[in-house]
Design a protein around this motif. Structure first.
Motif, PDB file in Angstrom:
ATOM      1  N   LEU A 248      35.992  44.789 -10.951  1.00  0.00           N
ATOM      2  CA  LEU A 248      37.343  44.271 -11.176  1.00  0.00           C
ATOM      3  C   LEU A 248      38.008  45.063 -12.305  1.00  0.00           C
ATOM      4  CD1 LEU A 248      38.487  40.658 -11.200  1.00  0.00           C
ATOM      5  CD2 LEU A 248      39.012  42.003 -13.199  1.00  0.00           C
ATOM      6  N   GLY A 249      39.277  45.366 -12.108  1.00  0.00           N
ATOM      7  CA  GLY A 249      40.002  46.069 -13.160  1.00  0.00           C
ATOM      8  C   GLY A 249      39.947  47.585 -13.009  1.00  0.00           C
TER       9      GLY A 249
ATOM     10  N   ARG B 260      49.330  44.998  -3.760  1.00  0.00           N
ATOM     11  CA  ARG B 260      47.963  44.763  -4.227  1.00  0.00           C
ATOM     12  C   ARG B 260      47.073  45.987  -4.002  1.00  0.00           C
ATOM     13  NH1 ARG B 260      45.051  38.943  -2.868  1.00  0.00           N
ATOM     14  NH2 ARG B 260      43.081  39.564  -3.768  1.00  0.00           N
TER      15      ARG B 260
ATOM     16  N   GLU C 250      44.464  50.777  -5.474  1.00  0.00           N
ATOM     17  CA  GLU C 250      43.069  50.457  -5.140  1.00  0.00           C
ATOM     18  C   GLU C 250      42.438  51.396  -4.121  1.00  0.00           C
ATOM     19  OE1 GLU C 250      42.200  46.319  -4.473  1.00  0.00           O
ATOM     20  OE2 GLU C 250      42.709  45.859  -6.550  1.00  0.00           O
TER      21      GLU C 250
ATOM     22  N   SER D 256      33.897  44.709  -5.916  1.00  0.00           N
ATOM     23  CA  SER D 256      32.790  44.100  -6.668  1.00  0.00           C
ATOM     24  C   SER D 256      32.016  43.159  -5.752  1.00  0.00           C
ATOM     25  CB  SER D 256      33.342  43.364  -7.882  1.00  0.00           C
ATOM     26  OG  SER D 256      34.118  42.263  -7.441  1.00  0.00           O
ATOM     27  N   GLY D 257      31.341  42.178  -6.343  1.00  0.00           N
ATOM     28  CA  GLY D 257      30.551  41.243  -5.540  1.00  0.00           C
ATOM     29  C   GLY D 257      29.367  41.959  -4.919  1.00  0.00           C
TER      30      GLY D 257
ATOM     31  N   TYR E  49      22.925  33.489 -11.795  1.00  0.00           N
ATOM     32  CA  TYR E  49      23.368  33.831 -13.156  1.00  0.00           C
ATOM     33  C   TYR E  49      22.542  33.062 -14.188  1.00  0.00           C
ATOM     34  CZ  TYR E  49      26.680  34.248 -17.078  1.00  0.00           C
ATOM     35  OH  TYR E  49      27.266  34.489 -18.298  1.00  0.00           O
TER      36      TYR E  49
ATOM     37  N   SER F 240      29.109  45.337 -15.105  1.00  0.00           N
ATOM     38  CA  SER F 240      28.931  43.924 -15.450  1.00  0.00           C
ATOM     39  C   SER F 240      27.473  43.489 -15.354  1.00  0.00           C
ATOM     40  CB  SER F 240      29.785  43.053 -14.509  1.00  0.00           C
ATOM     41  OG  SER F 240      29.491  41.697 -14.701  1.00  0.00           O
TER      42      SER F 240
ATOM     43  N   ARG G 113      26.494  40.452 -15.909  1.00  0.00           N
ATOM     44  CA  ARG G 113      26.508  39.179 -15.183  1.00  0.00           C
ATOM     45  C   ARG G 113      26.571  39.428 -13.672  1.00  0.00           C
ATOM     46  NH1 ARG G 113      31.052  34.355 -15.765  1.00  0.00           N
ATOM     47  NH2 ARG G 113      30.729  33.468 -13.693  1.00  0.00           N
TER      48      ARG G 113
ATOM     49  N   GLU H  61      23.974  38.081 -10.846  1.00  0.00           N
ATOM     50  CA  GLU H  61      24.387  37.313  -9.665  1.00  0.00           C
ATOM     51  C   GLU H  61      23.942  37.989  -8.362  1.00  0.00           C
ATOM     52  OE1 GLU H  61      28.532  36.251  -9.766  1.00  0.00           O
ATOM     53  OE2 GLU H  61      28.325  35.152 -11.651  1.00  0.00           O
TER      54      GLU H  61
ATOM     55  N   ALA I 189      36.534  31.258 -14.767  1.00  0.00           N
ATOM     56  CA  ALA I 189      35.149  31.177 -15.233  1.00  0.00           C
ATOM     57  C   ALA I 189      34.157  31.721 -14.209  1.00  0.00           C
ATOM     58  CB  ALA I 189      34.803  29.730 -15.579  1.00  0.00           C
TER      59      ALA I 189
ATOM     60  N   MET J 172      34.562  34.464 -12.841  1.00  0.00           N
ATOM     61  CA  MET J 172      34.608  35.917 -12.997  1.00  0.00           C
ATOM     62  C   MET J 172      34.107  36.380 -14.352  1.00  0.00           C
ATOM     63  SD  MET J 172      38.158  36.841 -11.135  1.00  0.00           S
ATOM     64  CE  MET J 172      38.984  35.329 -11.364  1.00  0.00           C
ATOM     65  N   THR J 173      34.433  35.606 -15.400  1.00  0.00           N
ATOM     66  CA  THR J 173      34.094  36.044 -16.758  1.00  0.00           C
ATOM     67  C   THR J 173      33.946  34.820 -17.659  1.00  0.00           C
ATOM     68  OG1 THR J 173      34.757  37.564 -18.515  1.00  0.00           O
ATOM     69  CG2 THR J 173      36.510  36.288 -17.500  1.00  0.00           C
ATOM     70  N   GLU J 174      33.577  35.051 -18.918  1.00  0.00           N
ATOM     71  CA  GLU J 174      33.502  33.948 -19.878  1.00  0.00           C
ATOM     72  C   GLU J 174      34.928  33.582 -20.277  1.00  0.00           C
ATOM     73  OE1 GLU J 174      30.744  32.361 -20.629  1.00  0.00           O
ATOM     74  OE2 GLU J 174      29.710  33.747 -19.286  1.00  0.00           O
TER      75      GLU J 174
ATOM     76  N   ILE K  13      45.317  34.733  -8.226  1.00  0.00           N
ATOM     77  CA  ILE K  13      44.530  35.904  -7.794  1.00  0.00           C
ATOM     78  C   ILE K  13      45.456  37.108  -7.621  1.00  0.00           C
ATOM     79  CG2 ILE K  13      43.221  36.851  -5.835  1.00  0.00           C
ATOM     80  CD1 ILE K  13      41.975  33.979  -5.537  1.00  0.00           C
TER      81      ILE K  13
ATOM     82  N   ALA L 275      45.287  40.573  -9.687  1.00  0.00           N
ATOM     83  CA  ALA L 275      45.063  41.853  -9.010  1.00  0.00           C
ATOM     84  C   ALA L 275      46.168  42.858  -9.313  1.00  0.00           C
ATOM     85  CB  ALA L 275      44.963  41.620  -7.506  1.00  0.00           C
TER      86      ALA L 275
ATOM     87  N   ASN M  18      46.396  43.454 -13.219  1.00  0.00           N
ATOM     88  CA  ASN M  18      45.125  43.806 -13.835  1.00  0.00           C
ATOM     89  C   ASN M  18      44.870  42.951 -15.073  1.00  0.00           C
ATOM     90  OD1 ASN M  18      42.757  45.151 -13.848  1.00  0.00           O
ATOM     91  ND2 ASN M  18      43.543  47.017 -14.799  1.00  0.00           N
TER      92      ASN M  18
ATOM     93  N   LEU N  40      43.418  38.916 -16.685  1.00  0.00           N
ATOM     94  CA  LEU N  40      42.654  37.668 -16.529  1.00  0.00           C
ATOM     95  C   LEU N  40      43.407  36.592 -17.295  1.00  0.00           C
ATOM     96  CD1 LEU N  40      39.106  39.151 -17.121  1.00  0.00           C
ATOM     97  CD2 LEU N  40      39.820  37.978 -15.025  1.00  0.00           C
TER      98      LEU N  40
ATOM     99  N   VAL O 159      42.700  43.132 -18.371  1.00  0.00           N
ATOM    100  CA  VAL O 159      41.241  43.215 -18.228  1.00  0.00           C
ATOM    101  C   VAL O 159      40.700  44.299 -19.163  1.00  0.00           C
ATOM    102  CG1 VAL O 159      39.339  43.782 -16.649  1.00  0.00           C
ATOM    103  CG2 VAL O 159      41.313  42.499 -15.799  1.00  0.00           C
TER     104      VAL O 159
ATOM    105  N   PRO P 200      33.707  41.645 -15.988  1.00  0.00           N
ATOM    106  CA  PRO P 200      33.890  40.696 -14.880  1.00  0.00           C
ATOM    107  C   PRO P 200      32.784  40.834 -13.836  1.00  0.00           C
ATOM    108  CG  PRO P 200      35.844  42.088 -15.207  1.00  0.00           C
ATOM    109  CD  PRO P 200      34.767  42.670 -16.051  1.00  0.00           C
TER     110      PRO P 200
ATOM    111  N   GLU Q 105      35.366  39.997  -8.403  1.00  0.00           N
ATOM    112  CA  GLU Q 105      36.813  39.808  -8.302  1.00  0.00           C
ATOM    113  C   GLU Q 105      37.036  38.798  -7.190  1.00  0.00           C
ATOM    114  OE1 GLU Q 105      38.871  43.367  -7.071  1.00  0.00           O
ATOM    115  OE2 GLU Q 105      37.355  43.827  -5.589  1.00  0.00           O
TER     116      GLU Q 105
END
Lengths: 476, 143
Positions: free
Chosen positions: A131-132, A190, A194, A200-201, A411, A434, A436, A440, B40, B42-44, B75, B79, B82, B84, B106, B113, B116
């Motif tokens: 992401l980002g 969007r 990109e 991600s994921g 996680y 990441s 985290r 995951e 949450a 996606m991130t802290e 969302i 996106a 960019n 959060l 971000v 993250p 997404e």
């Protein structure tokens, strides 16, 4: 899942006879162990799909089926537009044309081992992930539409790849019938930054080693040998596809309610293929398929550039590029007649058998390569489509391992750093923005892909050709 | 008399993705909490500074589709900007939602993250009053 709900047709075929409003049976291909482990939601969703208008033969679920959105992930369903057949945004999924692309490197394990860390860093730097992250190619409105119309062909015309790549991509690299005008400005916005990003994921870029050949003839035809090194890219249509999925899910839900289409579950939102919304979605979804094909083509170009700095002679030819979230118009034999059907594959891979006219000449005698991803740190497989499979679930097979544990639990169970260190000890290098995200996606959070692939093979949906193990994994 | 817990959020499990659930004394509060659950996933949350405010509007024929629209609007902002977000203020009237959302750009190093969000789904979708008072708003988000 309770086995008493099925009639067992064979070791790997489980059938639910139509009941209630089901128009056709529901069929799950799986071993007893796999089906016992499946969520009850798969039963609910696959029997719901069997109620949709115009559905043909049966609603199918692959051995890796799990709880999805309306359709189960691992679901296959074909519809006849002349019988009021429907198209469903949930039956394609948010990540339209998410898929796999594998490339041959022609490099030996020794050559890779000598430069492994350097290669992992080069790939991580070259392919934006997570992401980002944004790509270096920003499209203006005209180029955006040209990309949505042209897919991987557009990318190659712009210098991202070689003309010969196209014959190893489904649809020759360009999905016909795309309507960029049906894609909203929001979806295009969007996507603007990109192109050429991994996401991600569960998306990844892997360097893999062929550790076992399981079908010598097909492997030879695919150019695979034990010890070969492959690159596999797993990603889709990025923000553009996600936005199209989002918008049409809502539009179809509202339109279904307004036009009195009775849905067993709201999330099965769908529209007749021959309706204004059905036609609009089809054009937009095909544009998103082109976006995914262009995206994987640009990533291929970035990977080739990264490799060239370390291995100047590596060509990185395509083995194949196949999507597992689509709805495509295909011809199939049904009750002795040839019919044109819209086949939804949500988390299911097309697996055309030998002789299929859609296959390039070089693959036609063998069958279509079916690329199955495992989890980070575990095996992946190359399979081949079979003639038998064409008569089962419209030439479809599984798509991956499927999760065993929720992201939240994974996680809480693993530390990203610990996963990375443990995999490094086994010779697998992970690069990810990441920690985290790595936790995951820990290997233990996924089911064992071998069981899924064995069931796919045993059911005759596709046949195992080669087992691959990861060497480097770039995670988003 | 039972006293309802203050507004809060939680995640609920889904095979492949993540369920977000917001609970609060009002529908608006439940929507705000569901949005916090989205971030949450996606991130802290504590790592995201509510530095910049953005206005969001959406509308839908019923509360459930409005929740999906709301999460999808966030969302979309994440996106395309960019960013959060870590603070949400929602008002809902006649099927229209207006909100101010606060967040920052971000920072991959700091936010790291995990995923997404691709889109909010109609799966596990519920917006309802709880028997002990208060509201619950939830759905599965594809990540």
């Amino acid at each position: 899942m309770d086995l008493d709900r099925f009639t067992r047709q064979s070791e790997t075929e489980w059938r639910v006879a139509p009941f209630g409003k089901m128009r056709v049976p529901a069929v799950i291909y799986a071993t007893e162990d796999l089906i016992r482990d499946m969520d009850d939601k798969v039963f609910e969703q696959i029997t719901n799909v069997a109620m949709l208008r115009g559905i043909q033969k049966a609603a199918f679920a692959m051995p890796d089926a799990h709880w999805g959105y309306g359709f189960p992930i691992g679901g296959v369903a074909a519809f006849d537009p002349d019988e009021g057949g429907v198209i469903s945004a949930g039956g394609v999924g948010f990540d339209i044309s998410c898929g796999m692309r594998s490339l041959h490197t022609g490099l030996t394990p020794d050559a890779i081992e000598r430069h492994k860390s350097e290669l992992a860093d080069a790939l991580y730097r070259s392919v934006p992930a997570g992401l980002g992250s944004t790509g270096k190619i920003h499209l203006d409105p005209l180029e955006m539409d040209a990309m949505l119309e042209g897919g991987a062909r557009w990318a190659i015309e712009r210098g991202y790849g070689r003309a010969e790549d196209l014959e190893r991509i489904e649809e020759g690299g360009r999905m016909a019938g795309a309507e960029p005008g049906n894609v909203s400005d929001k979806a295009k916005k969007r996507q603007r930054k990109e192109m050429g990003t991994l996401g991600s994921g569960n998306h990844y870029l892997e360097v893999q080693r062929v550790t076992r050949i399981l079908d010598q003839t097909s492997a030879a035809g695919f150019g695979l040998h034990e010890g070969d090194t492959l690159i596999t890219i797993h990603c889709g249509s990025r923000g553009l596809g996600h936005q199209i999925g989002t918008e049409f899910l809502k539009k179809m839900a509202i339109a279904a309610a307004e036009s009195g289409i009775e849905l067993p579950d709201r999330e099965l939102a769908c529209a007749p293929i021959n309706s204004p919304i059905g036609v609009l979605y089809l054009g937009a979804m095909r544009a998103a398929i082109n976006c995914a094909l262009a995206n994987r083509q640009i990533i291929t170009h970035l990977v080739r550039a990264a490799f060239a700095r370390i291995f100047p002679d590596a060509r990185l030819d395509l083995l194949y590029d196949v999507s597992h979230n689509t709805c495509k118009l295909e011809e199939h034999w049904l009750d002795g007649a040839r019919k044109k059907l819209f086949v939804h594959r949500k988390g299911a891979t097309r697996a055309f058998g030998p002789g299929h006219p859609e296959l390039p000449e070089s693959l036609r005698p063998i069958g279509q390569p079916v690329l199955i991803g495992g989890s980070m740190g575990t095996a992946s497989y190359v399979l081949v489509g079979t003639s038998e499979g064409m008569g089962l679930a419209f030439g479809s097979a599984c798509h991956g391992a499927g999760r065993r544990m929720s992201r939240h639990k994974a996680y809480k169970t693993w530390m990203g750093r610990q996963v990375i260190d443990e995999l490094a000890q086994r010779g697998i290098l992970i690069r990810s923005p990441s920690s985290r995200g790595v936790a995951e996606e820990a290997p233990g959070a996924y089911k064992e892909v071998s069981g899924v692939v064995d069931a796919t093979d045993e059911a005759g949906l596709a046949r195992k050709v080669a087992r691959l193990e990861p060497v480097i994994c770039i995670k988003g | 008399m039972k006293v309802m817990r203050a507004a809060h959020w939680e995640h609920f499990p889904h095979d492949a993705d993540v369920g977000v659930r917001g609970i609060g004394p009002t529908k608006e509060a439940a929507f705000e909490q569901a949005a916090l659950a989205l971030t949450a996933a996606m991130t802290e949350l504590s790592a995201v500074a509510p530095a910049t405010a953005i206005e969001v509007r959406c509308s839908a024929p019923d509360d459930e589709l409005l929740l999906v629209d709301w999460l999808n609007a966030i969302i979309y902002e994440m996106a395309t900007r960019n960013m959060l977000f870590s603070r949400y203020q929602v008002t809902i009237a006649d099927g229209e939602l207006r909100a101010t959302i606060w967040g920052e750009a971000v920072d991959v190093e700091r936010h790291a993250p995990a995923v997404e969000a691709k889109g909010a789904t109609l799966t596990g979708l519920e917006v309802d009053r709880r028997s002990q008072g208060g509201w619950c708003a939830q759905c599965v988000v594809d990540v």
